[in-house]
Design an enzyme around this catalytic site. Structure first.
Site, short mmCIF file in Angstrom:
data_model
loop_
_atom_site.label_atom_id
_atom_site.label_comp_id
_atom_site.label_asym_id
_atom_site.label_seq_id
_atom_site.Cartn_x
_atom_site.Cartn_y
_atom_site.Cartn_z
N ASP A 194 -3.56 0.31 1.48
CA ASP A 194 -2.81 0.23 0.17
C ASP A 194 -1.91 -0.93 0.10
O ASP A 194 -2.48 -2.13 0.28
CB ASP A 194 -1.91 1.46 0.03
CG ASP A 194 -0.87 1.55 1.10
OD1 ASP A 194 -1.22 1.04 2.40
OD2 ASP A 194 0.06 2.39 1.04
N GLU A 227 -6.04 1.33 7.84
CA GLU A 227 -5.68 2.80 7.54
C GLU A 227 -6.79 3.82 7.58
O GLU A 227 -6.52 4.94 7.51
CB GLU A 227 -5.50 2.44 5.91
CG GLU A 227 -3.83 1.92 5.85
CD GLU A 227 -3.75 0.34 5.95
OE1 GLU A 227 -2.61 -0.25 5.93
OE2 GLU A 227 -4.98 -0.25 6.05
N GLY A 246 1.83 -2.35 5.76
CA GLY A 246 3.03 -2.72 4.98
C GLY A 246 3.54 -3.96 5.19
O GLY A 246 4.17 -4.65 4.33
N GLY A 255 4.25 0.46 7.85
CA GLY A 255 5.22 1.32 7.15
C GLY A 255 5.48 2.43 8.42
O GLY A 255 4.94 2.42 9.29
#
Length: 375
Positions: free
Chosen positions: A166, A158, A135, A87
């Site tokens: 996530d 992450e 992402g 992301g």
């Protein structure tokens, strides 16, 4: 004057339509044959997802899902290096520092998109050629088919930037065999090529050079069923001999991974690594010591809870965690150290696992009332 205004509106409308297939757009959305094709088109940014891209892809998937003339959806990246490297972390960091609502909108939009892919009634084929992280995993792993190549590089890194894996990581990671998902989540370990298939993240493996032909054949299928699509992917997969003789990189360590990463707490995992003392265990210890202690604790709990949740429940939980991270210290410090100053020496607060209290962790998982993610 009114006439010119109307004409301008018509022209603008046309421009808006053509923007979708304009080669400079950040995401290209086209219909070819019976296939809806999503092309992530930010090669310089390794096709990282930003909010405008998410906001274009989501409604398009919903439209194609309802369209009787669309039989499958294909997603791919441009530039040859990455499918999607994650992301747009920098934009989120800048927004978080000034309290901009992008920090809510981005995660909300991204997780809604992950859910749309996970619940999509049309077969969804992700061509994960090149770097696929964060992402990029979210827009591929929840679909029916994921085609890896010898160029695929998978990671959920992450914890190194004060975040957690996530985009539904709490759903798919604990469902991989043994404790490999926990290991990947906590250490950010990178998997390459066939190994992405071996752990169950990819469903098929095809030579990178054969992807254009595969895509052409997928587009040419006449009103295909999910089975027909699977048959075509299988035929390409069976013919691919690239790296066939290569052994799974983690094969010799799987027993250790399964035993060490089944521990109930981060402190216990660290203790087990120290007790093991093998070169492999020491290397993992070194890696874990570099990660945000807060992120490690959040991640372990995220996966343990996510193991028995639905994808929707996981995404709701992860939205709460995302907002907790945006309010904290480590995410901004991690991004600074890894992506901005690149000094690779983040100063985490708290600095040790022992200082991250259970009470603090509990608070990060608490419902957000009206601000919760609605799916």
């Amino acid at each position: 004057r009114l006439r010119t205004l109307n004409r301008l509106q018509v022209i603008l409308q046309h421009l808006k339509m053509s923007k979708q297939t304009d080669s400079t757009a950040e995401v290209l959305l086209e219909k070819k044959g019976g296939a809806g094709i999503i092309t992530l088109n930010r090669p310089k940014a390794l096709n990282a997802l930003n909010l405008p891209m998410i906001q274009q892809i989501y409604p398009q998937i919903k439209t194609w899902e309802q369209d009787p003339e669309t039989f499958l959806i294909i997603i791919k990246g441009t530039g040859g290096k990455a499918f999607c490297a994650g992301g747009d972390i920098r934009a989120i960091t800048e927004a978080g520092k000034v309290g901009d609502k992008l920090i809510q909108d981005f995660f909300r939009g991204e997780y809604r998109l992950n859910n749309a892919i996970g619940t999509c009634k049309k077969p969804y084929v992700a061509l994960i050629d090149g770097i696929t992280m964060g992402g990029g995993v979210g827009v591929s792993v929840h679909g029916h088919f994921r085609v890896a190549t010898e160029k695929t590089l998978f990671a959920m890194p992450e914890t190194a930037i004060g975040l957690f894996p996530d985009v539904g990581g709490g759903y798919f990671l604990p469902r991989l065999s043994g404790k490999i998902g926990y290991y990947l989540a906590l250490t950010g370990c990178r998997l390459k090529g066939r190994d992405v298939l071996r752990v169950g993240i990819a469903t098929h493996f095809v030579e990178s050079a054969k992807l254009p032909a595969l895509e052409k054949d997928l587009i040419a299928l006449k009103s295909p069923s999910k089975e027909k699509i699977a048959d075509l992917l299988n035929s390409y997969h069976m013919k691919c001999t690239v790296d066939q003789e290569k052994e799974f990189a983690l094969a010799e360590h799987m027993e250790k991974i399964n035993s060490i990463f089944s521990a109930n707490s981060m402190e216990e995992i660290v203790k087990k690594l120290k007790q093991d003392g093998s070169p492999f265990a020491m290397k993992q210890l070194e890696t874990i010591n570099k990660m945000s202690p807060t992120s490690l604790k959040l991640t372990l709990r995220q996966l343990r809870e996510g193991a028995s949740m639905s994808l929707q429940e996981v995404l709701q939980m992860e939205y709460r965690l995302s907002q907790a991270c945006m309010k904290g210290h480590d995410f901004y410090e991690g991004v600074r150290a890894v992506l901005i100053d690149k000094d690779q020496s983040p100063k985490w607060k708290p600095a040790t696992l022992e200082e991250v209290s259970d009470e603090f962790v509990d608070n990060c998982f608490k419902p957000l009332g009206n601000y919760d993610l609605k799916l």
